[in-house]
Design an enzyme around this catalytic site. Structure first.
Site: not given
Ligand code: HSE
Ligand code: NAP
Length: 431
Positions: A131, A138, A189, A207
């Site tokens: 997930e 989410i 960050g 994704k």
């Molecule tokens: N680096 C990704 C982002 C988070 O900025 O959404 C990890 O998937």
């Protein structure tokens, strides 16, 4: 009565690993009532034992020997949070073969080797859940596989990278240029030391591959996703888009069409009234369309220690429930179709075009003649007041056109003497 215990091991104690450790601790009091058992982290694989010791209550759980976990028959669940392809792939396959359930947040791995991992889990009769690999905290994989299973999904799209959404939000709201917004994201960050995977769209592409596979029940791998990042977007593009009633977002789009699946990531203009346009800062959102549910949107934190751990622990709890009910491997690979994935040139989109042309009579006619030759129909055209070196700046929005035709038209325009520069070429989101 003695409490039941399910033993788990963590691979990696970085951002998400530490979050999982904390969330499991926070859940301790309620866990037995909630899922009928305690989940105990018995071992944690790390590279540097000393560095990790400060993060745990009892450093005897730390090990730098993978075999100690693999060969421990009391460990039922392996939670892989190391990232990267190797050794994660080898360790997960070995754990599954050994009859251990696996939870992973590793999109890099799943977007390429998802089928291999799910097949191995099925063969071993264990669960492999992921997930957290898409949009962090989410819930979207489980909703697609379970709650929305009664649909034929036709679209799954959204903002699935927080770093780039933060950068674009700063560029939109504060008029920053890309480099300044990236520097701010790094300082705060949000961006990694090496931001390439985020700003070039690779993270979102992984994704999208996973989302498309799950939504359309047909495997899409990372290489099949067309990807463009946000590095060429300027504050001016965003300003002009706003004037046209749109925002610019890095969208991951997957569509199931009659002739195959479309899967791409690129910065796109989206009408400011669309719900995704108001998803700002580092938030993520996934928008789906199914034949029964129609539109549904999932919004929240796509990354971060605790939000991502929330999704991982949800998977762990699901496995614990399955173990207790004797129904593991109930939902494995859901890719039972083999649909083709379309090349980007075969997709249809609207385009936003910003170009510098010679400021003389007949130039627009010349441009539109090229458009007509390649079936590019103009929906809006604006000549901006600003003049740069005797050039006029023209902004065009096209009607839907086949990407291949649009690219050929652009090649021809580029070779025209009257066209000094094509400054931007962005797609416009349209249903
Ligand atoms: N680096 C990704 C982002 C988070 O900025 O959404 C990890 O998937
Ligand atoms: P991270 O902070 O870099 O943590 C990774 C940890 O794994 C580090 O502690 C690292 O040890 C350890 N590790 C790496 N290789 C190892 C090996 N061979 N043996 C033992 N330990 C090893 O990464 P993260 O942000 O937690 O991400 C973990 C996973 O979650 C990735 O797959 C990522 O894509 C995914 N994810 C992350 C987020 C997020 O918000 N961070 C969101 C969604 C998904 P060292 O410290 O010694 O290098």
């Amino acid at each position: 009565m003695e409490e039941k215990v399910i033993n788990a091991a963590l691979l990696g104690l970085g951002t998400v690993g530490t979050g999982v450790y904390k969330v499991l601790k926070n859940q301790e009091q309620e866990m037995t009532a909630k899922i009928g058992s305690q989940v105990k982290i018995r071992k944690i694989l790390v590279r540097n034992l000393e560095k990790a010791a400060a993060k745990v209550e009892d450093s005897s759980v730390l090990t730098n020997q993978w075999e100690e976990i693999l060969n421990d028959p009391s460990i039922d669940i392996v939670i892989e949070l190391m990232g990267g392809i190797e050794p994660a792939r080898t360790y997960i396959l070995a754990a599954l073969k050994a009859g251990k359930h696996v939870v992973s947040a590793n999109k890099d791995l799943i977007a390429v080797y998802g089928k291999e991992l799910l097949d191995e889990a099925e063969a071993a009769g264990v669960d492999f859940l992921f997930e957290a690999a898409v949009a962090g905290g989410i819930p979207i994989i489980r909703p697609l596989k379970q709650c929305l299973a009664g649909n034929h999904m036709s679209e799954v799209m959204g903002i699935v990278n927080g770093t780039t959404n933060f950068i674009l939000t700063k560029m939109t709201q504060e008029g920053m240029e890309f480099s300044d917004a990236l520097a701010l994201a790094t300082e705060l960050g949000y961006a990694e030391a090496d931001p390439t995977a985020d700003i070039e769209g690779l993270d979102a592409g992984r994704k999208v591959a996973i989302l498309a596979s799950v939504a359309f029940n047909s495997r899409v791998v990372f290489d099949e996703v067309y990807i463009e990042g946000i590095t060429k977007i300027s504050a001016k593009d965003i300003r002009y888009a706003k004037e046209m009633g749109c925002d610019i977002k890095l969208l991951g789009v997957a569509r199931c069409m009659d002739d195959g699946i479309e899967a791409y990531v690129c910065p796109m203009l989206i009408p400011s009234v669309h719900p995704l346009a108001s998803v700002n800062d580092s938030y993520n959102a996934v928008f789906v369309h199914g034949d029964a549910v129609e539109d549904a949107m999932f919004f929240g934190r796509g990354a971060g220690e605790l939000p991502t751990a929330s999704a991982v622990v949800g998977d762990v709890f699901d496995i614990v429930r399955n173990i207790q009910a004797g129904c593991c491997a109930r939902i494995g690979c859901t890719c039972y179709k083999k649909l083709p994935v379309k090349k980007m040139e075969e997709t249809y989109n609207r385009y936003f075009l910003r170009l510098q042309v010679e400021d003389r009579c007949g130039v627009l006619a010349e441009m539109t003649a090229v458009f007509a030759k390649y079936h590019v129909s103009v929906a809006q055209i604006i000549q901006k007041e600003t003049k740069v070196e005797d050039c006029a700046e023209v902004v065009v929005i096209t009607a839907k056109v086949k990407e291949g035709d649009f690219r050929t038209a652009m090649e021809e325009l580029r070779n025209r003497e009257s066209v000094r520069k094509i400054s931007s070429m962005l797609r416009v989101y349209a249903k």
